[in-house]
Write a protein that holds these residues in place. Structure first.
Motif, mmCIF file in Angstrom:
data_model
loop_
_atom_site.group_PDB
_atom_site.id
_atom_site.type_symbol
_atom_site.label_atom_id
_atom_site.label_comp_id
_atom_site.label_asym_id
_atom_site.label_seq_id
_atom_site.Cartn_x
_atom_site.Cartn_y
_atom_site.Cartn_z
ATOM 1 N N ALA A 27 0.853 -4.036 1.644
ATOM 2 C CA ALA A 27 -0.007 -3.129 0.880
ATOM 3 C C ALA A 27 0.658 -1.764 0.818
ATOM 4 C CB ALA A 27 -1.381 -3.018 1.536
ATOM 5 N N TRP A 28 0.561 -1.129 -0.333
ATOM 6 C CA TRP A 28 1.277 0.124 -0.612
ATOM 7 C C TRP A 28 0.284 1.201 -1.029
ATOM 8 C CZ3 TRP A 28 5.844 2.742 -0.767
ATOM 9 C CH2 TRP A 28 6.004 3.747 -1.725
ATOM 10 N N VAL A 29 0.365 2.350 -0.384
ATOM 11 C CA VAL A 29 -0.444 3.511 -0.773
ATOM 12 C C VAL A 29 0.505 4.591 -1.272
ATOM 13 C CG1 VAL A 29 -2.085 5.281 -0.027
ATOM 14 C CG2 VAL A 29 -2.210 2.972 0.949
ATOM 15 N N PRO A 30 0.502 4.882 -2.580
ATOM 16 C CA PRO A 30 1.419 5.884 -3.118
ATOM 17 C C PRO A 30 0.972 7.293 -2.770
ATOM 18 C CG PRO A 30 -0.038 5.140 -4.841
ATOM 19 C CD PRO A 30 -0.368 4.307 -3.624
ATOM 20 N N GLN A 31 1.871 8.226 -2.955
ATOM 21 C CA GLN A 31 1.542 9.634 -2.709
ATOM 22 C C GLN A 31 0.582 10.167 -3.768
ATOM 23 O OE1 GLN A 31 3.990 13.853 -2.319
ATOM 24 N NE2 GLN A 31 5.066 11.924 -2.018
ATOM 25 N N HIS A 32 0.747 9.725 -5.019
ATOM 26 C CA HIS A 32 -0.114 10.174 -6.113
ATOM 27 C C HIS A 32 -0.519 8.970 -6.954
ATOM 28 C CE1 HIS A 32 1.068 14.288 -5.223
ATOM 29 N NE2 HIS A 32 2.330 13.928 -5.308
ATOM 30 N N LEU A 33 -1.776 8.951 -7.383
ATOM 31 C CA LEU A 33 -2.233 7.934 -8.328
ATOM 32 C C LEU A 33 -2.005 8.429 -9.748
ATOM 33 C CD1 LEU A 33 -5.666 6.757 -6.882
ATOM 34 C CD2 LEU A 33 -3.485 5.538 -6.822
ATOM 35 N N PRO A 34 -1.761 7.525 -10.701
ATOM 36 C CA PRO A 34 -1.726 7.936 -12.108
ATOM 37 C C PRO A 34 -3.040 8.591 -12.502
ATOM 38 C CG PRO A 34 -0.900 5.696 -11.841
ATOM 39 C CD PRO A 34 -1.474 6.090 -10.512
ATOM 40 N N THR A 35 -2.981 9.497 -13.435
ATOM 41 C CA THR A 35 -4.182 10.252 -13.809
ATOM 42 C C THR A 35 -5.038 9.539 -14.851
ATOM 43 O OG1 THR A 35 -2.916 11.434 -15.508
ATOM 44 C CG2 THR A 35 -3.047 12.453 -13.312
ATOM 45 N N ASP A 36 -4.542 8.446 -15.418
ATOM 46 C CA ASP A 36 -5.234 7.830 -16.564
ATOM 47 C C ASP A 36 -5.724 6.418 -16.256
ATOM 48 O OD1 ASP A 36 -2.720 6.783 -16.306
ATOM 49 O OD2 ASP A 36 -2.250 6.789 -18.448
ATOM 50 N N ILE A 37 -6.181 6.177 -15.037
ATOM 51 C CA ILE A 37 -6.695 4.844 -14.701
ATOM 52 C C ILE A 37 -8.165 4.778 -15.133
ATOM 53 C CG2 ILE A 37 -7.144 3.202 -12.844
ATOM 54 C CD1 ILE A 37 -4.909 4.502 -11.253
ATOM 55 N N PRO A 38 -8.511 3.950 -16.124
ATOM 56 C CA PRO A 38 -9.870 3.943 -16.686
ATOM 57 C C PRO A 38 -10.814 3.026 -15.920
ATOM 58 C CG PRO A 38 -8.490 2.488 -17.965
ATOM 59 C CD PRO A 38 -7.601 3.058 -16.884
ATOM 60 N N LEU A 39 -10.976 3.281 -14.631
ATOM 61 C CA LEU A 39 -11.777 2.411 -13.776
ATOM 62 C C LEU A 39 -12.724 3.233 -12.918
ATOM 63 C CD1 LEU A 39 -8.973 0.031 -12.416
ATOM 64 C CD2 LEU A 39 -10.592 -0.479 -14.261
ATOM 65 N N THR A 40 -13.789 2.579 -12.482
ATOM 66 C CA THR A 40 -14.615 3.191 -11.451
ATOM 67 C C THR A 40 -13.912 2.994 -10.099
ATOM 68 O OG1 THR A 40 -15.856 1.172 -10.950
ATOM 69 C CG2 THR A 40 -16.693 2.586 -12.728
ATOM 70 N N VAL A 41 -14.419 3.686 -9.096
ATOM 71 C CA VAL A 41 -13.834 3.560 -7.760
ATOM 72 C C VAL A 41 -13.925 2.116 -7.271
ATOM 73 C CG1 VAL A 41 -14.107 4.248 -5.340
ATOM 74 C CG2 VAL A 41 -14.245 5.967 -7.150
ATOM 75 N N ALA A 42 -15.065 1.486 -7.444
ATOM 76 C CA ALA A 42 -15.235 0.106 -6.978
ATOM 77 C C ALA A 42 -14.293 -0.840 -7.714
ATOM 78 C CB ALA A 42 -16.680 -0.342 -7.156
ATOM 79 N N GLU A 43 -14.153 -0.653 -9.016
ATOM 80 C CA GLU A 43 -13.248 -1.507 -9.789
ATOM 81 C C GLU A 43 -11.803 -1.310 -9.339
ATOM 82 O OE1 GLU A 43 -15.791 -1.549 -14.002
ATOM 83 O OE2 GLU A 43 -14.245 -0.030 -13.634
ATOM 84 N N PHE A 44 -11.451 -0.074 -9.058
ATOM 85 C CA PHE A 44 -10.089 0.218 -8.605
ATOM 86 C C PHE A 44 -9.830 -0.407 -7.236
ATOM 87 C CE2 PHE A 44 -7.290 3.110 -6.164
ATOM 88 C CZ PHE A 44 -6.115 2.885 -6.863
ATOM 89 N N VAL A 45 -10.743 -0.243 -6.310
ATOM 90 C CA VAL A 45 -10.563 -0.819 -4.976
ATOM 91 C C VAL A 45 -10.507 -2.341 -5.055
ATOM 92 C CG1 VAL A 45 -11.607 -1.042 -2.670
ATOM 93 C CG2 VAL A 45 -11.600 1.173 -3.839
ATOM 94 N N ALA A 46 -11.262 -2.929 -5.980
ATOM 95 C CA ALA A 46 -11.267 -4.381 -6.147
ATOM 96 C C ALA A 46 -9.914 -4.918 -6.595
ATOM 97 C CB ALA A 46 -12.352 -4.799 -7.139
ATOM 98 N N LEU A 47 -9.044 -4.061 -7.137
ATOM 99 C CA LEU A 47 -7.691 -4.506 -7.487
ATOM 100 C C LEU A 47 -6.941 -5.010 -6.258
ATOM 101 C CD1 LEU A 47 -6.550 -1.709 -9.974
ATOM 102 C CD2 LEU A 47 -7.389 -4.007 -10.522
ATOM 103 N N GLY A 48 -7.340 -4.527 -5.092
ATOM 104 C CA GLY A 48 -6.716 -5.012 -3.865
ATOM 105 C C GLY A 48 -6.952 -6.485 -3.596
ATOM 106 N N ARG A 49 -7.929 -7.067 -4.257
ATOM 107 C CA ARG A 49 -8.229 -8.490 -4.069
ATOM 108 C C ARG A 49 -7.491 -9.378 -5.066
ATOM 109 N NH1 ARG A 49 -9.098 -9.408 0.477
ATOM 110 N NH2 ARG A 49 -9.962 -11.433 -0.114
#
Length: 258
Positions: free
Chosen positions: A83-105
């Protein structure tokens, strides 16, 4: 701890744009420990972390996990193990927090498989761990820098990979969340995870890391416990600035000399 989760770095080198950014790196980053990559700007810390994650291909040498070169793993296999945690996230991710975290699955779902109860539970647990459960329906672009960082950490936690790599994860966090994150990383290491993070804060490294690797100009100049590596003489040589060490009940705390 399982040796299958230990990252083994051997004779690793990396060149880009006609420059050699890393020179013959040799490291063992073991499971069950928090390892920190330290050094001044331009030392090669993030470059090394990207090679550990298989996001860049080395010019020579290799990073191996359970005997496999991580850069040769297929994307799905690597995502299930690292699992990778970048220093900065892209600014244009069109997701809610829950949807974004769900990408981990995603590494555990088929192309047409909907998330199940286990996936939803992993997302909820990850959000709760970083105190972001009340932000689940909020869009990423509405978050502060620290909140985005916590969301990125939650996504990596939901991924449940045995290896966790973090690039300067405390940069946007306030003091409380910095220390809470470091305590969490120690807990994960205690469960057998391999945790490697790039840090600029020597105090956090001294207080929480089991092992530190100090880089300068693309080379590892020292690797060992914080007490072994973070000596005043070595820090002066690497950072070109005097640093004194204060004794603390949990270890040593480097501070810039007055």
């Amino acid at each position: 701890m399982p040796d299958t989760h230990t990252l083994k770095v051997r004779e690793l080198g990396y060149q880009a744009g006609g420059r050699t950014l890393l020179h013959d790196i040799r490291l063992d980053l073991p499971a069950g420990r928090v390892s920190a990559l330290l050094g001044p700007n331009g030392a090669g810390k993030t470059t090394l972390l990207r090679l550990l994650a298989g996001l860049s291909i080395p010019s020579h040498g290799a990073v191996r996990l359970a005997g496999q070169c991580v850069c040769r793993m297929d994307t799905l296999q690597r995502a299930r193990r690292i699992a990778w945690v970048p220093q900065h996230l892209p600014t244009d991710i069109p997701l809610t927090v829950a949807e974004f975290v769900a990408l981990g699955r995603m590494p555990y779902l088929g192309a047409f498989t909907r998330p199940g109860a286990q996936d939803r539970a992993a997302v909820q647990a990850a959000l709760a761990t970083v105190e972001m459960e009340h932000y689940a329906g909020k869009r990423l672009e509405q978050l502060s820098g620290g909140e985005k960082q916590r969301a990125a950490i939650a996504r990596a936690l939901a991924q449940q990979a045995p290896v966790l790599l973090l690039d300067e994860p405390t940069n946007h966090l306030d003091l409380r969340h910095q220390h809470q994150l470091q305590q969490l990383l120690r807990e994960l290491a205690g469960q057998g995870r391999t945790v490697v993070q790039v840090l600029h804060d020597l105090t956090l490294a001294a207080d929480y890391a089991d092992q530190v690797a100090l880089l300068e100009a693309g080379r590892v100049v020292a690797c060992g416990s914080p007490a072994q590596v973070l000596t005043p003489e070595r820090l002066l040589a690497v950072y070109r600035w005097p640093v004194r060490l204060q004794h603390h009940e949990s270890g040593i705390l480097p501070q810039a000399a007055a």
